[in-house]
Design a protein around this motif. Structure first.
Motif, PDB file in Angstrom:
ATOM      1  N   GLU A  54       7.515  16.386 -16.991  1.00 10.06           N
ATOM      2  CA  GLU A  54       6.942  17.926 -17.157  1.00 10.06           C
ATOM      3  C   GLU A  54       8.604  18.589 -18.608  1.00 10.06           C
ATOM      4  O   GLU A  54       7.415  19.118 -19.876  1.00 10.06           O
ATOM      5  CB  GLU A  54       7.553  18.822 -15.799  1.00 10.06           C
ATOM      6  N   SER A  55       9.147  18.360 -18.843  1.00 11.76           N
ATOM      7  CA  SER A  55       9.686  18.020 -20.003  1.00 11.76           C
ATOM      8  C   SER A  55       9.354  17.769 -21.138  1.00 11.76           C
ATOM      9  O   SER A  55       9.351  18.277 -22.569  1.00 11.76           O
ATOM     10  CB  SER A  55      11.668  18.259 -19.712  1.00 11.76           C
ATOM     11  N   LEU A  56       8.861  16.732 -21.725  1.00  5.17           N
ATOM     12  CA  LEU A  56       7.922  15.923 -21.977  1.00  5.17           C
ATOM     13  C   LEU A  56       6.641  16.510 -22.285  1.00  5.17           C
ATOM     14  O   LEU A  56       6.253  16.567 -23.723  1.00  5.17           O
ATOM     15  CB  LEU A  56       8.176  14.209 -21.635  1.00  5.17           C
ATOM     16  N   GLY A  57       6.109  17.281 -21.895  1.00  7.39           N
ATOM     17  CA  GLY A  57       4.967  17.870 -21.613  1.00  7.39           C
ATOM     18  C   GLY A  57       3.914  17.392 -21.578  1.00  7.39           C
ATOM     19  O   GLY A  57       2.543  18.387 -21.364  1.00  7.39           O
ATOM     20  N   PHE A  58       4.118  17.416 -20.386  1.00  2.89           N
ATOM     21  CA  PHE A  58       2.778  16.444 -19.663  1.00  2.89           C
ATOM     22  C   PHE A  58       2.490  17.460 -18.652  1.00  2.89           C
ATOM     23  O   PHE A  58       2.781  18.199 -18.242  1.00  2.89           O
ATOM     24  CB  PHE A  58       2.959  15.227 -18.600  1.00  2.89           C
ATOM     25  N   ASP A  59       0.557  17.272 -18.611  1.00  3.57           N
ATOM     26  CA  ASP A  59       0.262  18.825 -18.170  1.00  3.57           C
ATOM     27  C   ASP A  59       0.080  19.161 -16.667  1.00  3.57           C
ATOM     28  O   ASP A  59       0.301  19.989 -16.195  1.00  3.57           O
ATOM     29  CB  ASP A  59      -1.651  19.101 -17.928  1.00  3.57           C
ATOM     30  N   GLY A  60       0.358  18.267 -15.318  1.00  5.35           N
ATOM     31  CA  GLY A  60       0.596  17.960 -14.891  1.00  5.35           C
ATOM     32  C   GLY A  60       1.260  16.793 -14.083  1.00  5.35           C
ATOM     33  O   GLY A  60       1.791  15.985 -15.355  1.00  5.35           O
ATOM     34  N   ILE A  61       2.139  17.331 -12.928  1.00  2.00           N
ATOM     35  CA  ILE A  61       2.792  15.968 -12.381  1.00  2.00           C
ATOM     36  C   ILE A  61       2.151  15.980 -10.885  1.00  2.00           C
ATOM     37  O   ILE A  61       2.105  16.852 -10.228  1.00  2.00           O
ATOM     38  CB  ILE A  61       5.033  16.159 -12.317  1.00  2.00           C
ATOM     39  N   GLY A  62       2.515  14.760  -9.975  1.00  3.33           N
ATOM     40  CA  GLY A  62       1.281  14.089  -9.508  1.00  3.33           C
ATOM     41  C   GLY A  62       2.252  13.689  -8.179  1.00  3.33           C
ATOM     42  O   GLY A  62       2.723  12.558  -8.586  1.00  3.33           O
ATOM     43  N   VAL A  63       1.709  13.517  -6.752  1.00  5.97           N
ATOM     44  CA  VAL A  63       2.110  13.032  -5.635  1.00  5.97           C
ATOM     45  C   VAL A  63       0.763  13.193  -4.764  1.00  5.97           C
ATOM     46  O   VAL A  63      -0.357  13.644  -5.027  1.00  5.97           O
ATOM     47  CB  VAL A  63       3.162  13.436  -5.192  1.00  5.97           C
ATOM     48  N   ASN A  64       1.046  11.855  -4.162  1.00  3.82           N
ATOM     49  CA  ASN A  64       0.064  11.598  -3.555  1.00  3.82           C
ATOM     50  C   ASN A  64       0.505  11.229  -1.727  1.00  3.82           C
ATOM     51  O   ASN A  64       1.609  11.281  -1.904  1.00  3.82           O
ATOM     52  CB  ASN A  64      -1.132  10.495  -3.789  1.00  3.82           C
ATOM     53  N   GLU A  65      -0.164  11.015  -1.277  1.00  5.84           N
ATOM     54  CA  GLU A  65      -0.341  10.452   0.545  1.00  5.84           C
ATOM     55  C   GLU A  65       0.217   9.334   0.622  1.00  5.84           C
ATOM     56  O   GLU A  65      -1.209   8.618   0.971  1.00  5.84           O
ATOM     57  CB  GLU A  65      -0.669  11.660   1.065  1.00  5.84           C
ATOM     58  N   HIS A  66       0.710   8.694   1.224  1.00  5.98           N
ATOM     59  CA  HIS A  66       0.443   7.171   1.841  1.00  5.98           C
ATOM     60  C   HIS A  66       1.360   7.170   3.282  1.00  5.98           C
ATOM     61  O   HIS A  66       2.156   7.826   3.125  1.00  5.98           O
ATOM     62  CB  HIS A  66       0.597   6.222   1.251  1.00  5.98           C
TER      63      HIS A  66
END
Lengths: 416, 268
Positions: A54-66
């Protein structure tokens, strides 16, 4: 363009001889290979990386389910997103997603996603995957031929739960609720943006287009192999008469950035090898429980990417072959910009899920690659789709005046 | 073995439901055979062996062959009542039922649900029970090349029988094969996945039919200890083990199985 920094959260301590000693990284891998004390460091390092993104400026941060999976240590992505919601303030929380057929009752997903959206001030992107056969059928015991029916019913319940202002009855085949009543409700009304992870099921194309959801192809084989599948999606968009906004679609890509092409190989080669050879060592008997895919999809030839042939091939390729075939995008910032432009224009996608942590990559290397991508690559890709710059339909709409969490006592040097 | 002329027809079962494919052959007393999760093989050698001593009717469960409408069968009760409707449509009263594996599970379930409607019963390595100490193998996670060893005592014979007509390297064949497999095992999964226990153990005591239970001694899919469990739970029953035979005892020792069934039914 919207760039989401995504961490699969692999277990980085699989032994050298993992392939020889075990038949699968998923479903029946012994949990004795997991060490909770090391896991403490792994989780916290990965969460730190998402916050750093986030601090680098990415628009989103993502997680998923396994589930029962040593390359994806998030059986509950909502726990990760909750941790991130309090420690970030701008980035979209891209939960990609909750396998809604697995929640009992599925209104749980409506509730938890609403909680995340409210805590984060309207930053949630809600993902609704069917879930892989490994997760859904083998690890979570769902009957393969009923999985999609259950998914459809769960989706209907969740959408209604967000929409209705009064308690309602829900008489489904799999879920019956006399008092369906979603407290809290999401900030983003009538719903947060929805992303649907897809792997070639033709029904999923139509489902996304009809509901104005973003189709997200989470592939491990890279953008060149994705062309046919994504062309299939855009053909359906045409046939159904929808507009061609690139934000209807997203793609996950493994990316490695260094100062030079040679340095990229030197720094990241071993970690890419770890990912393809150990993390993707999957017993093909678990790839596609019979009945999980519809007959229509099988007839189209869209089979799981987790077949022995495709996975074994990847593990044997050299670094140069992996780059040449687009399985990974890797090299100097200039090289990566060029390949990313090919990906974006070739697949016509507005959303990129950037897999910048790979396999057992160290924290330092992950941060280096991510920083170079954010500083030297992302700016050159921002304006790829100027005619769609104002398309807000597929992204978050946060509150303007969001609350900042108060600073914890420990961070001020106070009591532990 | 003499080949018995097989008539394959579509049987109407009413109520706007799709017709069911039925194989019919042989002379003698009528018998209904319910196939296992693999369905009937081309020129099925067990069906042929049955036809040597009985007038055999073998209906295909929806999802198998030309029997459509598998989407209408969601659970065990649906599939069992469907089987009852097929038997009604065949016009056989108090029928003799023979079921193998999944078909044995259906036959036992029907005989437990409607104990006065089933005449005689033979269960060949039926599914339907679960013993924690002897887990049934996961058929759904097996690859084609793993099946001969799982299903046969004589693996070489299994390879020969299962591979007949299979060419998985031919893409066109593979596509058809995958569709057939998805239809069959997709349906079977509603009864058997992930654990083949839909509560039959709570109902087996209701079976009144005199029941023969046959098991291949080398069955690696559902171990012979399950035969003892069925024999204990069904009042009027007997377990017979067939040496040197696996789960597909029907195809490994067809003559022995059919002789045992004939002797059992003749004695009753």
């Amino acid at each position: 363009m919207k760039f989401t920094w995504f961490n699969l959260m692999p277990w980085p301590h699989l032994p050298e001889d993992f392939r020889e000693q075990h038949r699968s990284v998923w479903v029946d891998i012994p949990s004795s290979l997991y060490d909770p004390k090391k896991g403490h460091e792994v989780y916290n390092t990965y969460l730190d990386q998402l916050e750093y993104a986030e601090s680098l400026g990415f628009d989103g941060i993502g997680v998923n389910e396994h589930h029962a999976n040593a390359y994806g240590l998030m059986p509950s992505p909502n726990i990760m997103a909750a941790a991130l919601a309090r420690r970030t303030s701008k980035a979209a929380l891209v939960v990609l997603g909750n396998s809604i057929a697995l929640y009992n009752p599925p209104i749980r997903v409506a509730e938890e996603f609403a909680m995340l959206d409210v805590i984060s001030g309207g930053r949630l992107v809600a993902g609704f995957p069917v879930g892989t056969s490994m997760d859904t059928n083998y690890a979570y015991g769902q009957v393969p031929a009923l999985t999609r029916d259950k998914y459809v019913e769960a989706h209907e319940l969740i959408r209604r739960a967000w929409k209705e202002d009064e308690p309602f009855h829900f008489n489904g085949r799999f879920t019956q609720l006399r008092y369906a009543n979603c407290w809290p409700k999401p900030i983003q009304s009538p719903r947060p943006p929805v992303f649907i992870p897809g792997g070639g099921s033709v029904e999923t194309y139509d489902f996304c287009i009809e509901n104005e959801y973003a189709y997200s192809y989470l592939s491990f084989t890279g953008y060149k192999r994705a062309q046919v599948l994504m062309d299939g999606f855009w053909d359906r968009v045409d046939e159904m008469g929808a507009d061609k906004s690139p934000y209807r679609a997203g793609f996950a890509q493994t990316i490695c950035v260094a100062e030079t092409d040679e340095e990229a190989k030197e720094l990241y080669g071993e970690h890419v090898n770890y990912f393809f050879n150990r993390c993707l060592h999957i017993y093909p008997g678990y790839a596609d429980a019979p009945g999980y895919r519809t007959i229509k999809t099988i007839k189209k030839g869209a089979l799981s990417q987790f077949t022995r042939a495709s996975l074994d091939t990847l593990g044997k390729l050299s670094w140069e072959e992996l780059v040449a075939d687009g399985h990974i995008i890797a090299g100097s910032p200039e090289t990566v910009v060029r390949q990313m432009k090919e990906l974006i224009t070739g697949l016509k996608v507005g959303n990129i899920f950037c897999l910048l942590h790979i396999g057992n990559m160290t924290n330092e290397k992950t941060r280096l690659s991510s920083r170079l991508f954010a500083e030297e690559v992302m700016p050159k890709l921002q304006n790829m789709w100027p005619e769609w710059a104002d398309d807000e339909r597929f992204w978050i709409h946060p509150l303007e005046d969001r609350i900042k969490p108060s600073v914890p006592i420990a961070a001020m040097g106070g009591a532990d | 073995m003499t080949a018995h002329a097989t008539e394959i027809r579509m049987l109407e079962i009413g109520n706007n439901r799709p017709a069911v494919e039925v194989w019919e052959a042989g002379q003698g007393s009528p018998l209904i055979f319910l196939h296992g999760a693999g369905g009937l093989m081309p020129n099925d050698r067990f069906f042929q062996a049955l036809a040597g001593q009985f007038h055999v009717h073998a209906p295909l469960l929806p999802g198998y062959g030309d029997s459509l409408g598998e989407e209408l069968l969601v659970d065990m009760l649906d599939a069992t009542l469907h089987t009852g409707d097929v038997i009604d449509a065949l016009g056989l009263d108090g029928p003799t039922l023979v079921g193998h594996s999944m078909g044995g599970m259906l036959a036992a379930e029907l005989a437990a649900l409607a104990p006065n409607d089933v005449g005689q019963l033979a269960l060949i390595a039926p599914a339907g029970l679960w013993l924690d100490d002897h887990p049934v193998e996961d058929l759904f996670a097996k690859l084609p090349f793993e099946l001969p060893e799982l299903l046969f005592h004589d693996t070489a014979l299994g390879e020969k029988l299962l591979a007949a007509g299979l060419d998985l390297d031919d893409p066109a064949f593979l596509a058809d094969f995958l569709v057939i497999r998805a239809r069959r095992l997709g349906m079977a999964g509603k009864l058997l996945f992930p654990i083949p226990d839909r509560g039959l153990s709570r109902r087996l005591h209701r079976i009144k039919a005199k029941t023969l239970i046959l098991w291949g001694e080398s069955d690696r899919l559902i171990k012979p200890v399950y035969g003892e469990a069925f024999a204990t739970a069904i009042t009027n029953s007997e377990l017979q083990l067939v040496p040197e035979a696996g789960h597909l005892v029907t195809h490994e020792k067809p003559a022995i199985v059919v002789d045992a069934i004939a002797a059992w039914f003749n004695a009753s």
